[in-house]
Design a protein around this motif. Sequence first.
Motif, PDB file in Angstrom:
ATOM      1  N   LEU A  84       0.767  -1.216   0.035  1.00 50.40           N
ATOM      2  CA  LEU A  84      -0.073   0.029  -0.163  1.00 50.40           C
ATOM      3  C   LEU A  84       0.932   1.262  -0.129  1.00 50.40           C
ATOM      4  CD1 LEU A  84      -2.908   0.755   0.042  1.00 50.40           C
ATOM      5  CD2 LEU A  84      -2.867   1.054   2.392  1.00 50.40           C
ATOM      6  N   PRO A  85       1.945   1.468   0.734  1.00 53.76           N
ATOM      7  CA  PRO A  85       2.688   2.658   0.618  1.00 53.76           C
ATOM      8  C   PRO A  85       3.586   2.487  -0.462  1.00 53.76           C
ATOM      9  CG  PRO A  85       3.771   1.148   2.346  1.00 53.76           C
ATOM     10  CD  PRO A  85       2.495   0.348   2.060  1.00 53.76           C
ATOM     11  N   LYS A  86       3.597   1.553  -1.425  1.00 53.09           N
ATOM     12  CA  LYS A  86       4.660   1.704  -2.680  1.00 53.09           C
ATOM     13  C   LYS A  86       3.814   2.525  -3.449  1.00 53.09           C
ATOM     14  CE  LYS A  86       7.300  -1.477  -0.824  1.00 53.09           C
ATOM     15  NZ  LYS A  86       8.718  -1.188  -0.539  1.00 53.09           N
ATOM     16  N   GLU A  87       4.821   3.500  -4.371  1.00 57.24           N
ATOM     17  CA  GLU A  87       4.370   4.521  -5.286  1.00 57.24           C
ATOM     18  C   GLU A  87       3.094   5.240  -4.868  1.00 57.24           C
ATOM     19  OE1 GLU A  87       6.212   5.153  -7.787  1.00 57.24           O
ATOM     20  OE2 GLU A  87       7.606   3.469  -7.675  1.00 57.24           O
ATOM     21  N   GLU A  88       1.873   5.129  -5.590  1.00 61.15           N
ATOM     22  CA  GLU A  88       0.782   5.807  -5.302  1.00 61.15           C
ATOM     23  C   GLU A  88      -0.503   4.675  -5.270  1.00 61.15           C
ATOM     24  OE1 GLU A  88       0.041   9.545  -7.564  1.00 61.15           O
ATOM     25  OE2 GLU A  88       1.878   9.011  -8.451  1.00 61.15           O
ATOM     26  N   ASN A  89      -0.111   3.667  -4.417  1.00 61.18           N
ATOM     27  CA  ASN A  89      -1.140   2.782  -4.305  1.00 61.18           C
ATOM     28  C   ASN A  89      -2.262   3.022  -3.385  1.00 61.18           C
ATOM     29  OD1 ASN A  89       0.434   0.900  -6.017  1.00 61.18           O
ATOM     30  ND2 ASN A  89       0.456  -0.776  -4.818  1.00 61.18           N
ATOM     31  N   ALA A  90      -2.086   3.868  -2.385  1.00 61.47           N
ATOM     32  CA  ALA A  90      -2.862   4.489  -1.293  1.00 61.47           C
ATOM     33  C   ALA A  90      -3.810   5.196  -2.291  1.00 61.47           C
ATOM     34  CB  ALA A  90      -2.004   5.129  -0.458  1.00 61.47           C
ATOM     35  N   THR A  91      -3.250   6.177  -3.115  1.00 66.96           N
ATOM     36  CA  THR A  91      -4.166   7.053  -3.887  1.00 66.96           C
ATOM     37  C   THR A  91      -5.179   6.186  -4.544  1.00 66.96           C
ATOM     38  OG1 THR A  91      -2.397   8.584  -3.959  1.00 66.96           O
ATOM     39  CG2 THR A  91      -4.125   9.207  -5.488  1.00 66.96           C
ATOM     40  N   LEU A  92      -4.483   5.074  -5.121  1.00 65.07           N
ATOM     41  CA  LEU A  92      -5.559   4.259  -6.146  1.00 65.07           C
ATOM     42  C   LEU A  92      -6.588   3.592  -5.341  1.00 65.07           C
ATOM     43  CD1 LEU A  92      -6.106   2.807  -8.463  1.00 65.07           C
ATOM     44  CD2 LEU A  92      -4.195   1.166  -8.113  1.00 65.07           C
ATOM     45  N   GLN A  93      -6.193   3.299  -3.939  1.00 63.12           N
ATOM     46  CA  GLN A  93      -7.210   2.682  -3.170  1.00 63.12           C
ATOM     47  C   GLN A  93      -8.131   3.627  -2.786  1.00 63.12           C
ATOM     48  OE1 GLN A  93      -5.904   1.946   0.759  1.00 63.12           O
ATOM     49  NE2 GLN A  93      -7.469   0.478   1.173  1.00 63.12           N
ATOM     50  N   ASP A  94      -7.913   4.915  -2.586  1.00 64.22           N
ATOM     51  CA  ASP A  94      -8.903   5.780  -2.253  1.00 64.22           C
ATOM     52  C   ASP A  94      -9.687   6.210  -3.609  1.00 64.22           C
ATOM     53  OD1 ASP A  94      -9.923   8.326  -0.605  1.00 64.22           O
ATOM     54  OD2 ASP A  94      -9.188   9.451  -2.368  1.00 64.22           O
ATOM     55  N   ILE A  95      -9.503   6.189  -4.734  1.00 65.28           N
ATOM     56  CA  ILE A  95     -10.079   6.339  -5.750  1.00 65.28           C
ATOM     57  C   ILE A  95     -11.165   5.120  -6.097  1.00 65.28           C
ATOM     58  CG2 ILE A  95     -10.206   6.265  -8.267  1.00 65.28           C
ATOM     59  CD1 ILE A  95      -7.259   7.771  -8.148  1.00 65.28           C
ATOM     60  N   VAL A  96     -10.640   3.902  -5.709  1.00 64.91           N
ATOM     61  CA  VAL A  96     -11.548   2.872  -6.020  1.00 64.91           C
ATOM     62  C   VAL A  96     -12.659   2.930  -4.803  1.00 64.91           C
ATOM     63  CG1 VAL A  96     -11.766   0.210  -5.872  1.00 64.91           C
ATOM     64  CG2 VAL A  96      -9.675   1.258  -7.164  1.00 64.91           C
ATOM     65  N   PHE A  97     -12.325   3.129  -3.691  1.00 69.24           N
ATOM     66  CA  PHE A  97     -13.400   3.156  -2.608  1.00 69.24           C
ATOM     67  C   PHE A  97     -14.500   4.310  -2.867  1.00 69.24           C
ATOM     68  CE2 PHE A  97     -10.740   0.718   0.759  1.00 69.24           C
ATOM     69  CZ  PHE A  97     -10.488  -0.460  -0.006  1.00 69.24           C
ATOM     70  N   ARG A  98     -13.738   5.513  -3.155  1.00 67.12           N
ATOM     71  CA  ARG A  98     -14.886   6.518  -3.334  1.00 67.12           C
ATOM     72  C   ARG A  98     -15.687   6.262  -4.514  1.00 67.12           C
ATOM     73  NH1 ARG A  98     -10.823  11.718  -4.214  1.00 67.12           N
ATOM     74  NH2 ARG A  98     -12.762  12.577  -4.818  1.00 67.12           N
ATOM     75  N   TRP A  99     -15.292   5.553  -5.431  1.00 63.79           N
ATOM     76  CA  TRP A  99     -16.146   5.291  -6.475  1.00 63.79           C
ATOM     77  C   TRP A  99     -17.074   4.172  -6.344  1.00 63.79           C
ATOM     78  CZ3 TRP A  99     -17.372   0.712  -9.534  1.00 63.79           C
ATOM     79  CH2 TRP A  99     -18.182   0.754 -10.696  1.00 63.79           C
ATOM     80  N   LEU A 100     -16.837   3.137  -5.402  1.00 65.01           N
ATOM     81  CA  LEU A 100     -17.671   2.259  -4.842  1.00 65.01           C
ATOM     82  C   LEU A 100     -18.820   2.942  -3.926  1.00 65.01           C
ATOM     83  CD1 LEU A 100     -15.324  -0.818  -3.900  1.00 65.01           C
ATOM     84  CD2 LEU A 100     -16.973  -0.600  -5.849  1.00 65.01           C
ATOM     85  N   LEU A 101     -18.298   4.178  -3.120  1.00 63.08           N
ATOM     86  CA  LEU A 101     -19.160   4.615  -2.437  1.00 63.08           C
ATOM     87  C   LEU A 101     -20.358   5.707  -3.339  1.00 63.08           C
ATOM     88  CD1 LEU A 101     -17.119   5.095   0.847  1.00 63.08           C
ATOM     89  CD2 LEU A 101     -18.869   3.598   0.450  1.00 63.08           C
ATOM     90  N   HIS A 102     -20.164   5.713  -4.468  1.00 65.92           N
ATOM     91  CA  HIS A 102     -20.909   6.652  -5.360  1.00 65.92           C
ATOM     92  C   HIS A 102     -20.543   8.259  -5.140  1.00 65.92           C
ATOM     93  CE1 HIS A 102     -23.631   3.634  -6.707  1.00 65.92           C
ATOM     94  NE2 HIS A 102     -23.573   3.042  -5.430  1.00 65.92           N
ATOM     95  N   ASP A 103     -18.996   8.523  -4.975  1.00 65.35           N
ATOM     96  CA  ASP A 103     -18.449   9.854  -4.818  1.00 65.35           C
ATOM     97  C   ASP A 103     -18.826  10.374  -6.472  1.00 65.35           C
ATOM     98  OD1 ASP A 103     -17.293  12.132  -4.422  1.00 65.35           O
ATOM     99  OD2 ASP A 103     -15.623  11.040  -3.610  1.00 65.35           O
ATOM    100  N   LYS A 104     -19.214  11.596  -6.092  1.00 64.54           N
ATOM    101  CA  LYS A 104     -19.852  12.409  -7.442  1.00 64.54           C
ATOM    102  C   LYS A 104     -18.309  13.121  -7.895  1.00 64.54           C
ATOM    103  CE  LYS A 104     -24.114  14.237  -5.622  1.00 64.54           C
ATOM    104  NZ  LYS A 104     -25.025  15.132  -5.406  1.00 64.54           N
ATOM    105  N   ASP A 105     -17.523  13.081  -7.440  1.00 65.59           N
ATOM    106  CA  ASP A 105     -15.999  13.544  -8.008  1.00 65.59           C
ATOM    107  C   ASP A 105     -15.489  12.569  -8.843  1.00 65.59           C
ATOM    108  OD1 ASP A 105     -16.468  15.979  -6.657  1.00 65.59           O
ATOM    109  OD2 ASP A 105     -15.194  15.517  -4.864  1.00 65.59           O
ATOM    110  N   ILE A 106     -15.871  11.598  -8.956  1.00 66.17           N
ATOM    111  CA  ILE A 106     -15.195  10.353  -9.520  1.00 66.17           C
ATOM    112  C   ILE A 106     -16.443   9.996 -10.719  1.00 66.17           C
ATOM    113  CG2 ILE A 106     -14.150   7.991  -9.799  1.00 66.17           C
ATOM    114  CD1 ILE A 106     -13.369   8.377  -6.894  1.00 66.17           C
ATOM    115  N   VAL A 107     -15.821  10.482 -11.816  1.00 70.42           N
ATOM    116  CA  VAL A 107     -16.815  10.073 -12.970  1.00 70.42           C
ATOM    117  C   VAL A 107     -16.013   9.405 -14.078  1.00 70.42           C
ATOM    118  CG1 VAL A 107     -18.377  11.476 -14.755  1.00 70.42           C
ATOM    119  CG2 VAL A 107     -18.064  12.286 -12.583  1.00 70.42           C
ATOM    120  N   LEU A 108     -16.736   8.276 -14.790  1.00 66.99           N
ATOM    121  CA  LEU A 108     -16.089   7.622 -15.801  1.00 66.99           C
ATOM    122  C   LEU A 108     -16.224   8.251 -17.155  1.00 66.99           C
ATOM    123  CD1 LEU A 108     -17.493   4.247 -15.054  1.00 66.99           C
ATOM    124  CD2 LEU A 108     -15.241   4.950 -14.396  1.00 66.99           C
ATOM    125  N   ASN A 109     -15.329   8.478 -17.892  1.00 64.41           N
ATOM    126  CA  ASN A 109     -15.310   8.921 -19.125  1.00 64.41           C
ATOM    127  C   ASN A 109     -15.770   8.000 -20.192  1.00 64.41           C
ATOM    128  OD1 ASN A 109     -14.750  10.295 -21.683  1.00 64.41           O
ATOM    129  ND2 ASN A 109     -12.638  11.003 -20.979  1.00 64.41           N
TER     130      ASN A 109
END
Length: 254
Positions: free
Chosen positions: A75-100
């Motif tokens: 998880l602390p390698k590279e930007e895996n923590a940021t990727l985890q945040d994006i995935v969880f926010r998309w699963l929680l229906h965050d409005k800031d994450i939109v699919l192109n």
Amino acid sequence: KRVGDDVNVAGMSNDLVFVYPYGATLGVQKPSIPVLSTGFVSYPLNRPVCAFCELPSGGRLVVTGSCHLFEDHWLPKEENATLQDIVFRWLLHDKDIVLNEIDARNPDVNDYNFVPEVRSLSERPKNCVQESEEPPKDFRSLFTEDLFRFDMRLIPETLALYEQLNEKQKPLTLIETEFERPLPLLQPAVLPPALRDLPGPALDLFDLDEEFASEKVRLAQLTNRCKSEDIVYFLRQCSEIFNIPTEKEGESAA
């Protein structure tokens, strides 16, 4: 590996580097959308490794080919923590994450190519001699007379060419054969005579450093060369350096 342009995150760059350990590629079909790919650096090229799927009922599903992606060690390698945040926010229906929608319809991924299992094939070697068909009973059918023929059928056509080209018909002459020689013919090597040069002129050898040295340098060299018992020689040489006339032979030095 990098995140493609399929996901737009507010206030975040799409160029996200992450580590994908012990994983495999995925075969994604609609309505799923490939979000992460191997890129053009790793092998296989441009194959999906993570996909999003949204059901008509509103449920969401994320599938990845590596369960170690979000472990504590990686998880602390590279930007895996940021990727985890994006995935969880998309699963929680965050409005800031939109699919192109444009990239989701035509993702930049390559088709799956089946590769034979090289390891199992290497354990089953085969001989390189090709198997041939059984020869026929009549062996004369194997001869092909069209490739080479030795007869006189073309002689009339050859003689007719003399009349068409207005050439005289002459008997053929023998051609002298030249056999290949393993070594060339021996030829004597003529070398010019080695004449001796004239000797150089006989010149006296001079120590230029000693001749052009100053009086102080010559006096210092003389002092280093003489000892206490060479006082007479030292005085005579000093007189020569300073151009002081010496006494006549047989008299003691001053």
